[in-house]
Design an enzyme around this catalytic site. Structure first.
Site, PDB file in Angstrom:
ATOM      1  N   GLU A 136       0.699  -1.224  -0.089  1.00 17.39           N
ATOM      2  CA  GLU A 136       0.083  -0.012  -0.069  1.00 17.39           C
ATOM      3  C   GLU A 136       0.894   1.089   0.084  1.00 17.39           C
ATOM      4  O   GLU A 136       0.420   2.439   0.284  1.00 17.39           O
ATOM      5  CB  GLU A 136      -0.959  -0.070   1.389  1.00 17.39           C
ATOM      6  CG  GLU A 136      -2.059  -1.213   1.125  1.00 17.39           C
ATOM      7  CD  GLU A 136      -3.071  -1.016   2.364  1.00 17.39           C
ATOM      8  OE1 GLU A 136      -4.250  -1.484   2.117  1.00 17.39           O
ATOM      9  OE2 GLU A 136      -2.605  -0.461   3.296  1.00 17.39           O
ATOM     10  N   ALA A 240      -9.606  -6.549   9.582  1.00 13.92           N
ATOM     11  CA  ALA A 240      -8.106  -6.682   9.929  1.00 13.92           C
ATOM     12  C   ALA A 240      -7.708  -8.052  10.175  1.00 13.92           C
ATOM     13  O   ALA A 240      -6.845  -8.152  10.857  1.00 13.92           O
ATOM     14  CB  ALA A 240      -7.937  -5.875  10.996  1.00 13.92           C
ATOM     15  N   ALA A 241      -8.518  -9.014   9.823  1.00 13.97           N
ATOM     16  CA  ALA A 241      -8.321 -10.375  10.238  1.00 13.97           C
ATOM     17  C   ALA A 241      -6.829 -10.866   9.653  1.00 13.97           C
ATOM     18  O   ALA A 241      -5.993 -11.412  10.166  1.00 13.97           O
ATOM     19  CB  ALA A 241      -9.398 -11.384   9.682  1.00 13.97           C
ATOM     20  N   GLY A 242      -6.515 -10.602   8.489  1.00 15.93           N
ATOM     21  CA  GLY A 242      -5.444 -11.021   7.480  1.00 15.93           C
ATOM     22  C   GLY A 242      -4.163 -10.216   8.070  1.00 15.93           C
ATOM     23  O   GLY A 242      -3.305 -10.767   8.426  1.00 15.93           O
ATOM     24  N   ASP A 243      -4.536  -8.817   8.479  1.00 17.26           N
ATOM     25  CA  ASP A 243      -3.210  -8.106   9.273  1.00 17.26           C
ATOM     26  C   ASP A 243      -2.898  -8.743  10.545  1.00 17.26           C
ATOM     27  O   ASP A 243      -1.681  -8.702  10.926  1.00 17.26           O
ATOM     28  CB  ASP A 243      -3.440  -6.599   9.127  1.00 17.26           C
ATOM     29  CG  ASP A 243      -4.064  -6.226   7.822  1.00 17.26           C
ATOM     30  OD1 ASP A 243      -3.033  -6.521   6.964  1.00 17.26           O
ATOM     31  OD2 ASP A 243      -4.668  -5.055   7.783  1.00 17.26           O
TER      32      ASP A 243
END
Length: 290
Positions: A136, A240-243
């Protein structure tokens, strides 16, 4: 080992909707909430809340001061973050009644990463340290090359996926953490195990981690495949699960946990995360897992 997360800092505008807006459709949102976010910020918080000492590098606009405060309260070192003349990056996020999300990003100050700033941010790091990256911010290829020339280990979460990722010096990456879409983009195949094998064939030095949503995750490293189940919970918001998974998995590796135990740690943290609204605010502290 010191950890530098060179990543995005966003303001998240989260709209609750019964279902995602379709092309040509206008609908009323059920509510609007404003949260600190960005994959970089989220992952720094996840690593810090997991117990690591983390420094964050990146840029915000003049209105982004509360993002630094969020990181500081979470235990992240923000001294390397600089202020840009460009507006702070932000995301417009729809969250539906099933807890799913769709996200529109504006890069803003995250796209104001130049060579001079990269040199300043990396100056205090070297051999034995780890660089954590997402996709990003601008100047990714340069950051990767300069960090590796300093002897740093590099973990990459190639999200959000774009074809530009294929132009990065991926042979310098030590750890890939990605979902099925990103794995397919890099490998050319949608089957997770096959994707992991193809990526490992191209980059044999790297640890390949693929998250599979409700089907858990897998890791392929030096020919050994490890699978991890997902913990069953009632999802409220998966933003925000992946983070959270990425941050906790890296924390586990840095602590010396086995691949299996690091995956389990990450899975438990992600399971807690999806039961809460928001991005940064939903990342759990280590004590909540234990």
């Amino acid at each position: 080992m010191r950890i530098l997360n060179f990543g995005s800092l966003n303001i998240d505008y989260v709209y609750r909707v019964d279902s995602f807006v379709k092309p040509g459709e206008t609908k009323a949102a059920q509510s609007l909430s404003v949260f600190p976010g960005g994959k970089g910020l989220n992952q720094s918080l996840a690593m810090a809340r997991a117990g690591l000492a983390v420094a964050h590098a990146g840029k915000v606009g003049k209105e982004g001061g509360f993002l630094l405060e969020t990181l500081q309260k979470g235990g992240v070192d923000t001294r390397l973050i600089e202020t840009s003349a460009i507006a702070t990056g932000h995301a417009i996020i729809q969250v539906d009644d099933k807890g799913g999300n769709c996200i529109l990003l504006f890069g803003g100050a995250n796209q104001d990463i130049d060579e001079h700033y990269i040199d300043r941010a990396l100056a205090g790091f070297g051999s034995g340290d780890m660089l954590v990256l997402q996709n990003e911010i601008s100047s990714m290829a340069s950051i990767i090359s300069k960090a590796k020339s300093r002897g740093m280990a590099i973990a990459l979460n190639p999200s959000p996926y774009s074809e530009s990722i294929l132009s990065y010096p991926l042979e310098l990456i030590d750890i890939f953490i990605m979902n099925e879409i990103e794995a397919e983009g890099i490998s050319g195949t949608h089957e997770p195990e096959a994707a992991a094998s193809l990526i490992a064939r191209s980059f044999p030095q790297a640890r390949i981690v693929i998250t599979l949503g409700e089907n858990g995750s897998l890791c392929l490293y030096k020919g050994e495949l490890v699978r991890q189940k997902a913990y069953k919970v009632q999802a409220v918001d998966t933003t925000a699960a992946g983070d959270t998974f990425s941050g906790y998995f890296l924390a586990g590796l840095v602590e010396g946990l086995s691949t299996k135990n690091a995956l389990d740690l990450a899975a438990r943290a992600a399971a807690i995360c999806v039961t809460r609204k928001g991005a940064a605010d939903s990342v759990p502290w280590r004590k909540e897992l234990e």
